[in-house]
Design a protein around this motif. Structure first.
Motif, short mmCIF file in Angstrom:
data_model
loop_
_atom_site.label_atom_id
_atom_site.label_comp_id
_atom_site.label_asym_id
_atom_site.label_seq_id
_atom_site.Cartn_x
_atom_site.Cartn_y
_atom_site.Cartn_z
N ASP A 56 11.12 47.06 18.84
CA ASP A 56 11.75 45.77 19.12
C ASP A 56 11.02 44.99 20.22
N PHE A 57 10.07 45.64 20.90
CA PHE A 57 9.30 44.94 21.93
C PHE A 57 8.38 43.93 21.29
N GLY A 58 7.84 44.23 20.13
CA GLY A 58 7.06 43.28 19.35
C GLY A 58 5.69 43.00 19.91
N GLY A 59 4.84 42.40 19.06
CA GLY A 59 3.47 42.10 19.45
C GLY A 59 3.36 40.97 20.44
N THR A 60 4.26 39.96 20.32
CA THR A 60 4.16 38.81 21.23
C THR A 60 4.58 39.20 22.64
N HIS A 61 5.59 40.03 22.77
CA HIS A 61 6.01 40.46 24.11
C HIS A 61 4.94 41.34 24.76
N GLN A 62 4.36 42.19 23.95
CA GLN A 62 3.30 43.06 24.48
C GLN A 62 2.10 42.22 24.92
#
Length: 124
Positions: A56-62
Motif C-alpha cells: 500500500d506504500f506504492g511506487g509514488t510514495h517510495q
C-alpha cells in the motif's frame, strides 16, 4: 558565526543542546522507514539487506520518500555550505586588512620604498 562575528555572544548550552536534539530526531525519523521495512535475504553465498516496502506504500510514495531524502541529506546541506562559504569569503576578502588603510602605515611604506631605491644605486 565565529569568523564573521567573533565578538557576538554564542548560543547558550541549552540552545545548543536543543539544536543538537532536533538534528538527531530528524535524522532518526528520516532513517526509520528504511530500518523498519528492511529485511535480510540469503542468496548463496551471501546475505543481502533489502528494503521491502509494503504494497500500500506504492511506487509514488517510495519515489517521493527517496527524492525528499536526497534533498534533505544532500542538496540542502550543500546549499547551506555554499551560502555560508560565499558569505565568509565575501566578508574576509571584501574587507580591508586592519592597519593597512591608516595614513601612518602608508607613510612607513613610502619611507621604506625611498630607502630601498636609494640603496640600490650603491656599489659595495
Amino acid at each position: 558565526m565565529a569568523i564573521i562575528y567573533p565578538l557576538k555572544p554564542k548560543l547558550s548550552s541549552t540552545s545548543t543542546n536543543v539544536v543538537i536534539g532536533v538534528i538527531w530526531v530528524v535524522a532518526f525519523s528520516l532513517a526509520f522507514p528504511q530500518c523498519f521495512y528492511s529485511k535480510t535475504a540469503f542468496y548463496s553465498p551471501r546475505t543481502v539487506c533489502l528494503v521491502d516496502w509494503p504494497e500500500d506504500f506504492g511506487g509514488t510514495h517510495q519515489l517521493s520518500y527517496q527524492i525528499s531524502l536526497i534533498i534533505l541529506i544532500y542538496l540542502l546541506p550543500l546549499l547551506v555550505m555554499l551560502v555560508t562559504y560565499s558569505h565568509v569569503g565575501q566578508t574576509l576578502w571584501g574587507s580591508e586588512i586592519p592597519g593597512e588603510a591608516s595614513e601612518h602605515y602608508q607613510n612607513q611604506i613610502k619611507a621604506k620604498r625611498k630607502v630601498s631605491c636609494n640603496t640600490k644605486g650603491l656599489i659595495y
